[in-house]
Design a protein around this motif. Structure first.
Motif, PDB file in Angstrom:
ATOM      1  N   PRO A 133     -41.715-116.235  -9.063  1.00  0.00           N
ATOM      2  CA  PRO A 133     -40.527-115.644  -8.416  1.00  0.00           C
ATOM      3  C   PRO A 133     -40.477-115.929  -6.912  1.00  0.00           C
ATOM      4  CG  PRO A 133     -41.825-113.953  -9.576  1.00  0.00           C
ATOM      5  CD  PRO A 133     -42.595-115.233  -9.671  1.00  0.00           C
ATOM      6  N   ARG A 134     -41.633-115.957  -6.284  1.00  0.00           N
ATOM      7  CA  ARG A 134     -41.671-116.199  -4.825  1.00  0.00           C
ATOM      8  C   ARG A 134     -41.135-117.573  -4.465  1.00  0.00           C
ATOM      9  NH1 ARG A 134     -46.797-112.976  -2.235  1.00  0.00           N
ATOM     10  NH2 ARG A 134     -46.337-111.070  -3.367  1.00  0.00           N
ATOM     11  N   ARG A 135     -41.466-118.551  -5.315  1.00  0.00           N
ATOM     12  CA  ARG A 135     -40.997-119.905  -5.048  1.00  0.00           C
ATOM     13  C   ARG A 135     -39.497-120.033  -5.288  1.00  0.00           C
ATOM     14  NH1 ARG A 135     -44.883-123.703  -4.872  1.00  0.00           N
ATOM     15  NH2 ARG A 135     -43.180-124.886  -3.968  1.00  0.00           N
ATOM     16  N   LEU A 136     -38.931-119.018  -5.932  1.00  0.00           N
ATOM     17  CA  LEU A 136     -37.486-118.997  -6.139  1.00  0.00           C
ATOM     18  C   LEU A 136     -36.805-118.087  -5.130  1.00  0.00           C
ATOM     19  CD1 LEU A 136     -37.536-118.810 -10.023  1.00  0.00           C
ATOM     20  CD2 LEU A 136     -36.900-120.795  -8.630  1.00  0.00           C
ATOM     21  N   GLY A 137     -37.568-117.655  -4.110  1.00  0.00           N
ATOM     22  CA  GLY A 137     -36.971-116.828  -3.066  1.00  0.00           C
ATOM     23  C   GLY A 137     -36.898-115.357  -3.420  1.00  0.00           C
ATOM     24  N   LEU A 138     -37.618-114.950  -4.477  1.00  0.00           N
ATOM     25  CA  LEU A 138     -37.614-113.539  -4.877  1.00  0.00           C
ATOM     26  C   LEU A 138     -38.961-112.926  -4.510  1.00  0.00           C
ATOM     27  CD1 LEU A 138     -35.907-114.208  -8.307  1.00  0.00           C
ATOM     28  CD2 LEU A 138     -34.828-113.141  -6.311  1.00  0.00           C
ATOM     29  N   GLU A 139     -39.026-112.343  -3.331  1.00  0.00           N
ATOM     30  CA  GLU A 139     -40.300-111.873  -2.790  1.00  0.00           C
ATOM     31  C   GLU A 139     -40.600-110.449  -3.216  1.00  0.00           C
ATOM     32  OE1 GLU A 139     -42.287-113.646  -0.547  1.00  0.00           O
ATOM     33  OE2 GLU A 139     -41.010-115.427  -0.488  1.00  0.00           O
ATOM     34  N   LEU A 140     -39.589-109.717  -3.607  1.00  0.00           N
ATOM     35  CA  LEU A 140     -39.750-108.287  -3.870  1.00  0.00           C
ATOM     36  C   LEU A 140     -39.429-107.926  -5.300  1.00  0.00           C
ATOM     37  CD1 LEU A 140     -38.414-106.114  -0.946  1.00  0.00           C
ATOM     38  CD2 LEU A 140     -40.548-105.845  -2.194  1.00  0.00           C
ATOM     39  N   ASP A 141     -40.060-106.868  -5.707  1.00  0.00           N
ATOM     40  CA  ASP A 141     -40.120-106.428  -7.075  1.00  0.00           C
ATOM     41  C   ASP A 141     -40.094-104.900  -7.042  1.00  0.00           C
ATOM     42  OD1 ASP A 141     -42.655-107.531  -9.399  1.00  0.00           O
ATOM     43  OD2 ASP A 141     -40.543-107.143  -9.632  1.00  0.00           O
ATOM     44  N   VAL A 148     -36.059-104.369 -11.024  1.00  0.00           N
ATOM     45  CA  VAL A 148     -35.200-105.145 -10.128  1.00  0.00           C
ATOM     46  C   VAL A 148     -36.021-106.179  -9.377  1.00  0.00           C
ATOM     47  CG1 VAL A 148     -33.761-104.985  -8.048  1.00  0.00           C
ATOM     48  CG2 VAL A 148     -33.579-103.229  -9.825  1.00  0.00           C
ATOM     49  N   VAL A 149     -35.472-107.380  -9.220  1.00  0.00           N
ATOM     50  CA  VAL A 149     -36.081-108.357  -8.311  1.00  0.00           C
ATOM     51  C   VAL A 149     -35.126-108.590  -7.148  1.00  0.00           C
ATOM     52  CG1 VAL A 149     -37.528-109.561  -9.988  1.00  0.00           C
ATOM     53  CG2 VAL A 149     -35.154-110.289  -9.646  1.00  0.00           C
ATOM     54  N   ALA A 150     -35.686-108.872  -5.972  1.00  0.00           N
ATOM     55  CA  ALA A 150     -34.838-109.048  -4.788  1.00  0.00           C
ATOM     56  C   ALA A 150     -35.475-110.033  -3.826  1.00  0.00           C
ATOM     57  CB  ALA A 150     -34.626-107.710  -4.091  1.00  0.00           C
ATOM     58  N   ARG A 151     -34.629-110.585  -2.962  1.00  0.00           N
ATOM     59  CA  ARG A 151     -35.117-111.578  -2.002  1.00  0.00           C
ATOM     60  C   ARG A 151     -36.010-110.956  -0.935  1.00  0.00           C
ATOM     61  NH1 ARG A 151     -29.997-114.105  -3.229  1.00  0.00           N
ATOM     62  NH2 ARG A 151     -28.876-112.685  -1.843  1.00  0.00           N
ATOM     63  N   ASP A 152     -35.600-109.762  -0.440  1.00  0.00           N
ATOM     64  CA  ASP A 152     -36.369-109.087   0.600  1.00  0.00           C
ATOM     65  C   ASP A 152     -35.974-107.612   0.614  1.00  0.00           C
ATOM     66  OD1 ASP A 152     -33.835-108.979   1.900  1.00  0.00           O
ATOM     67  OD2 ASP A 152     -34.205-110.962   2.731  1.00  0.00           O
ATOM     68  N   HIS A 179     -32.265-106.958   0.873  1.00  0.00           N
ATOM     69  CA  HIS A 179     -31.590-107.274  -0.382  1.00  0.00           C
ATOM     70  C   HIS A 179     -31.829-106.186  -1.426  1.00  0.00           C
ATOM     71  CE1 HIS A 179     -31.046-110.221  -3.977  1.00  0.00           C
ATOM     72  NE2 HIS A 179     -29.905-109.684  -3.656  1.00  0.00           N
ATOM     73  N   LEU A 180     -33.061-105.691  -1.489  1.00  0.00           N
ATOM     74  CA  LEU A 180     -33.380-104.615  -2.434  1.00  0.00           C
ATOM     75  C   LEU A 180     -32.577-103.372  -2.097  1.00  0.00           C
ATOM     76  CD1 LEU A 180     -35.089-103.415  -4.730  1.00  0.00           C
ATOM     77  CD2 LEU A 180     -36.786-102.794  -3.001  1.00  0.00           C
ATOM     78  N   SER A 181     -32.502-103.081  -0.816  1.00  0.00           N
ATOM     79  CA  SER A 181     -31.725-101.929  -0.360  1.00  0.00           C
ATOM     80  C   SER A 181     -30.269-102.083  -0.756  1.00  0.00           C
ATOM     81  CB  SER A 181     -31.889-101.806   1.151  1.00  0.00           C
ATOM     82  OG  SER A 181     -30.891-100.977   1.680  1.00  0.00           O
ATOM     83  N   GLN A 182     -29.758-103.281  -0.594  1.00  0.00           N
ATOM     84  CA  GLN A 182     -28.366-103.555  -0.960  1.00  0.00           C
ATOM     85  C   GLN A 182     -28.133-103.370  -2.457  1.00  0.00           C
ATOM     86  OE1 GLN A 182     -26.919-107.551   0.224  1.00  0.00           O
ATOM     87  NE2 GLN A 182     -25.723-107.402  -1.656  1.00  0.00           N
ATOM     88  N   ILE A 183     -29.062-103.888  -3.271  1.00  0.00           N
ATOM     89  CA  ILE A 183     -28.939-103.748  -4.720  1.00  0.00           C
ATOM     90  C   ILE A 183     -28.970-102.267  -5.113  1.00  0.00           C
ATOM     91  CG2 ILE A 183     -30.110-104.169  -6.924  1.00  0.00           C
ATOM     92  CD1 ILE A 183     -31.168-106.814  -5.605  1.00  0.00           C
TER      93      ILE A 183
END
Lengths: 153, 153
Positions: free
Chosen positions: A58-66, A110-114, A117-121
């Motif tokens: 996921p990190r290599r796809l820009g999804l750093e947060l979980d 949920v997965v999120a970019r940062d 982004h998680l806050s936004q979701i």
DNA sequence: TATGAAATAATATAGTT
DNA sequence: AACTATATTATTTCATA
């Protein structure tokens, strides 16, 4: 049809590498290629193996947060539930959702970019679904284990 | 190396079916087989695709139950943490474990054959790990969504 | 540097015993 | 289930943009 030991052994090997050549799987389970090929086909047809997926980083796809988000609805009417579940199905960053026991109704993965982004979701997407009362976020700090395999005994 | 649109399209198709013939993937992404084959190889070598797995139906494997267990340690010494994480790695029915934020330390994903089995895993296995203070079980009643895919925008 | 077409190599599946 | 033959699929080579 119950699975025999060969079926389980084949599934175990495929869980390690689902694109391993049949001949190699055959060698691992002490069988020849033909029955392994036929057994895999049978496992697919019977719905035990329902598909094949790549394992992605996921990190290599820009999804750093979980994060895992526990959600409460304020009324459990059919309309509320249906609207909520549809919103969940429509959210690409929601990668899993379960109705659960306890004081919360749903557990949402949920997965999120940062963080932003998680806050936004969470705030702009999940909390704004009509009928959602309460949201508790559990952010993943570190993954200790995630083999994405099932036990076969 | 950032992913371009072809890479993303290829990954998206593979998330649908990771054993689709390269020629078919190629057709789906409007490319010929050669570059698709090479791109997949490159994605594997760069660690974006880390492997391939079959998608299994847990029920057909005798795993009817699914629970998330929140766990607290009573002391966060290195020894406690290491012992706990090793016990988690050794438990075949723990299919995921994360260190998390909030008032609980870990979120553990458990699969079990039935309620009795889940109870056994929770009470006889997890709760007896030295250093574990508190355990809260969230049992999955229904799975609303579980595509096992990642968003690729 | 990346592609497409063709040739070759690898692999999967079907037929037969 | 295994062996053999056939069919399918993947990869390499090479010419080209």
């Amino acid at each position: 049809m119950p699975l025999d030991e060969f079926d389980r052994a084949i599934i175990a090997v495929l869980q390690e590498d689902a694109r391993m050549p049949v001949a190699q799987v055959a060698e691992r389970v002490s069988l020849s290629a033909t029955p392994v090929s036929r057994r895999i086909k049978r496992l697919e047809e019977e719905g035990i193996i329902t598909g094949y997926q790549p394992v992605l980083d996921p990190r290599r796809l820009g999804l750093e947060l979980d994060a895992y988000v526990l959600i409460n609805l304020d009324a459990h009417s059919d309309a509320n539930i249906e609207r909520f579940e549809q919103a969940i199905l429509d959210s690409p960053y929601v990668i899993a959702c379960h109705a659960v026991t306890g004081d919360m109704d749903y557990l949402v993965h949920v997965v999120a970019r940062d963080v932003e982004h998680l806050s936004q979701i969470t705030l702009k997407s999940l909390l704004r679904i009509p009928g959602v009362r309460d949201v508790k976020s559990i952010i993943v700090l570190e993954t200790v284990k995630a083999p994405r395999t099932l036990p076969l005994d």
